[in-house]
Design an enzyme around this catalytic site. Structure first.
Site, PDB file in Angstrom:
ATOM      1  N   GLY A  50      42.126  30.318  36.401  1.00 46.97           N
ATOM      2  CA  GLY A  50      40.870  29.882  35.802  1.00 46.97           C
ATOM      3  C   GLY A  50      39.726  29.578  36.759  1.00 46.97           C
ATOM      4  O   GLY A  50      38.784  28.878  36.386  1.00 46.97           O
ATOM      5  N   TRP A  52      37.374  31.601  37.799  1.00 46.36           N
ATOM      6  CA  TRP A  52      36.108  32.194  37.312  1.00 46.36           C
ATOM      7  C   TRP A  52      35.511  31.276  36.250  1.00 46.36           C
ATOM      8  O   TRP A  52      34.305  31.062  36.200  1.00 46.36           O
ATOM      9  CB  TRP A  52      36.347  33.593  36.721  1.00 46.36           C
ATOM     10  CG  TRP A  52      36.421  34.691  37.755  1.00 46.36           C
ATOM     11  CD1 TRP A  52      36.797  34.562  39.058  1.00 46.36           C
ATOM     12  CD2 TRP A  52      36.097  36.073  37.568  1.00 46.36           C
ATOM     13  NE1 TRP A  52      36.737  35.783  39.682  1.00 46.36           N
ATOM     14  CE2 TRP A  52      36.316  36.721  38.799  1.00 46.36           C
ATOM     15  CE3 TRP A  52      35.669  36.823  36.475  1.00 46.36           C
ATOM     16  CZ2 TRP A  52      36.092  38.091  38.971  1.00 46.36           C
ATOM     17  CZ3 TRP A  52      35.448  38.200  36.649  1.00 46.36           C
ATOM     18  CH2 TRP A  52      35.658  38.809  37.884  1.00 46.36           C
ATOM     19  N   ASP A  70      44.375  35.344  28.320  1.00 48.55           N
ATOM     20  CA  ASP A  70      45.334  35.816  29.335  1.00 48.55           C
ATOM     21  C   ASP A  70      46.719  35.859  28.697  1.00 48.55           C
ATOM     22  O   ASP A  70      47.005  35.103  27.770  1.00 48.55           O
ATOM     23  CB  ASP A  70      45.355  34.867  30.543  1.00 48.55           C
ATOM     24  CG  ASP A  70      45.886  35.545  31.803  1.00 48.55           C
ATOM     25  OD1 ASP A  70      45.093  35.774  32.742  1.00 48.55           O
ATOM     26  OD2 ASP A  70      47.099  35.884  31.849  1.00 48.55           O
ATOM     27  N   ASP A 112      38.797  40.090  35.309  1.00 47.14           N
ATOM     28  CA  ASP A 112      39.452  40.121  36.623  1.00 47.14           C
ATOM     29  C   ASP A 112      40.915  40.514  36.398  1.00 47.14           C
ATOM     30  O   ASP A 112      41.768  40.243  37.223  1.00 47.14           O
ATOM     31  CB  ASP A 112      39.339  38.713  37.248  1.00 47.14           C
ATOM     32  CG  ASP A 112      39.708  38.676  38.723  1.00 47.14           C
ATOM     33  OD1 ASP A 112      39.657  39.734  39.376  1.00 47.14           O
ATOM     34  OD2 ASP A 112      40.037  37.587  39.224  1.00 47.14           O
ATOM     35  N   LYS A 152      37.039  44.401  37.135  1.00 46.82           N
ATOM     36  CA  LYS A 152      37.755  44.775  38.369  1.00 46.82           C
ATOM     37  C   LYS A 152      38.567  46.048  38.159  1.00 46.82           C
ATOM     38  O   LYS A 152      39.127  46.253  37.085  1.00 46.82           O
ATOM     39  CB  LYS A 152      38.703  43.643  38.753  1.00 46.82           C
ATOM     40  CG  LYS A 152      39.600  43.975  39.945  1.00 46.82           C
ATOM     41  CD  LYS A 152      40.202  42.757  40.540  1.00 46.82           C
ATOM     42  CE  LYS A 152      41.480  42.340  39.844  1.00 46.82           C
ATOM     43  NZ  LYS A 152      42.025  41.113  40.455  1.00 46.82           N
TER      44      LYS A 152
HETATM   45  C1  LIG Z   1      43.821  38.069  39.446  1.00 48.15           C
HETATM   46  S1  LIG Z   1      44.374  37.186  38.018  1.00 48.15           S
HETATM   47  C2  LIG Z   1      42.871  36.467  37.439  1.00 48.15           C
HETATM   48  C3  LIG Z   1      42.352  35.335  38.274  1.00 48.15           C
HETATM   49  C4  LIG Z   1      41.228  34.589  37.577  1.00 48.15           C
HETATM   50  N1  LIG Z   1      40.029  35.426  37.453  1.00 48.15           N
HETATM   51  C5  LIG Z   1      40.820  33.325  38.299  1.00 48.15           C
HETATM   52  O1  LIG Z   1      39.711  33.272  38.802  1.00 48.15           O
HETATM   53  O2  LIG Z   1      41.604  32.372  38.315  1.00 48.15           O
HETATM   54  C6  LIG Z   1      44.673  38.493  36.877  1.00 48.15           C
HETATM   55  C7  LIG Z   1      45.137  38.040  35.511  1.00 48.15           C
HETATM   56  O3  LIG Z   1      45.122  39.151  34.597  1.00 48.15           O
HETATM   57  C8  LIG Z   1      46.061  38.848  33.585  1.00 48.15           C
HETATM   58  N2  LIG Z   1      46.369  40.012  32.738  1.00 48.15           N
HETATM   59  C9  LIG Z   1      47.030  41.146  33.088  1.00 48.15           C
HETATM   60  N3  LIG Z   1      47.170  41.971  32.018  1.00 48.15           N
HETATM   61  C10 LIG Z   1      46.567  41.355  30.972  1.00 48.15           C
HETATM   62  C11 LIG Z   1      46.382  41.715  29.600  1.00 48.15           C
HETATM   63  N4  LIG Z   1      46.863  42.860  29.094  1.00 48.15           N
HETATM   64  N5  LIG Z   1      45.697  40.859  28.781  1.00 48.15           N
HETATM   65  C12 LIG Z   1      45.228  39.677  29.288  1.00 48.15           C
HETATM   66  N6  LIG Z   1      45.391  39.291  30.576  1.00 48.15           N
HETATM   67  C13 LIG Z   1      46.065  40.104  31.420  1.00 48.15           C
HETATM   68  C14 LIG Z   1      47.252  38.336  34.397  1.00 48.15           C
HETATM   69  O4  LIG Z   1      48.150  37.600  33.591  1.00 48.15           O
HETATM   70  C15 LIG Z   1      46.568  37.491  35.477  1.00 48.15           C
HETATM   71  O5  LIG Z   1      46.567  36.125  35.148  1.00 48.15           O
END
Ligand SMILES: C[S@@+](CC[C@H](N)C(=O)[O-])C[C@H]1O[C@@H](n2cnc3c(N)ncnc32)[C@H](O)[C@@H]1O
Length: 198
Positions: A50, A52, A70, A112, A152
């Site tokens: 979280g 962002w 998420d 992201d 991203k």
């Molecule tokens: C790099 S992390 C995000 C970090 C976040 N932006 C932060 O600032 O804390 C990527 C996230 O994408 C989520 N994710 C991957 N596939 C997803 C999907 N199909 N639907 C929702 N979230 C997904 C993962 O669970 C993970 O928590």
């Protein structure tokens, strides 16, 4: 060198009480392309943990609303903010706005999202691009006309071709690899401004 960069942003994230260093990526994007305005209605896809969302909610004079989605369990530590609603679900399961508790489209969609990586370059590139394609598929129900998308993606020729094909959907599309990105990472961000509703 990459470890020095890691240490710098890791320490900076700790100092700012950010849950992840990713916050600095959004900060750089926002400073350069003015994405988050005081009243913005923001959808954060793949928000967990979280950072962002922390960046958006802590912006001076921010009075908008944020919805975070998420697949991971809701981060209860974040969930207490009255400007924020969090959902544990996949982007795949959003079929209408009501599924995420809202009745108007978003000014900003920020993603992201990252796939589970395998270490096999081509597989990871494809999985990342599949998430991007899903977001674009859902955009007509999520993003208001004139709205902005930050997303991203892992570098690949297919990703380049995909964004070339989407260029008519927005007034302007820019590409950025933020300074806080780890040197070894193959990710970059696509900043799409001014959605033209199809
Ligand atoms: C790099 S992390 C995000 C970090 C976040 N932006 C932060 O600032 O804390 C990527 C996230 O994408 C989520 N994710 C991957 N596939 C997803 C999907 N199909 N639907 C929702 N979230 C997904 C993962 O669970 C993970 O928590």
């Amino acid at each position: 060198m990459s470890f020095k960069v890691k240490d710098h942003y890791f320490n900076l994230a700790k100092k700012n009480n950010y849950l992840a260093r990713s916050a600095f990526k959004l900060e750089e994007i926002d400073k350069k392309y003015s994405i988050i305005n005081s009243g913005s209605h923001v959808l954060d896809l793949g928000y967990y943990p979280g950072s962002w969302i922390q960046y958006v909610l802590q912006k001076p004079k921010f009075s908008g609303m944020v919805t975070g989605v998420d697949i991971q369990e809701v981060n209860e530590g974040l969930a207490k903010n009255p400007r924020l609603n969090l959902y544990q679900m996949s982007i795949e399961d959003i079929c209408e706005l009501a599924d995420i508790g809202v009745d108007k489209k978003f000014d900003v969609v920020q993603s992201d999202m990252a796939p589970k990586t395998t270490g096999i370059k081509t597989v990871d590139q494809l999985r990342s691009l599949s998430l991007v394609e899903l977001v674009f598929y859902k955009l007509p129900i999520l993003l208001k006309e004139g709205g902005d998308l930050v997303i991203k993606v892992f570098e690949s020729q297919d990703a380049q071709n995909f964004f070339k094909d989407q260029k008519n959907q927005f007034e302007k599309i820019n590409f950025l690899r933020p300074k806080s990105t780890r040197k070894v990472s193959k990710e970059y961000f696509v900043i799409c401004k001014g959605y033209k509703f199809p």
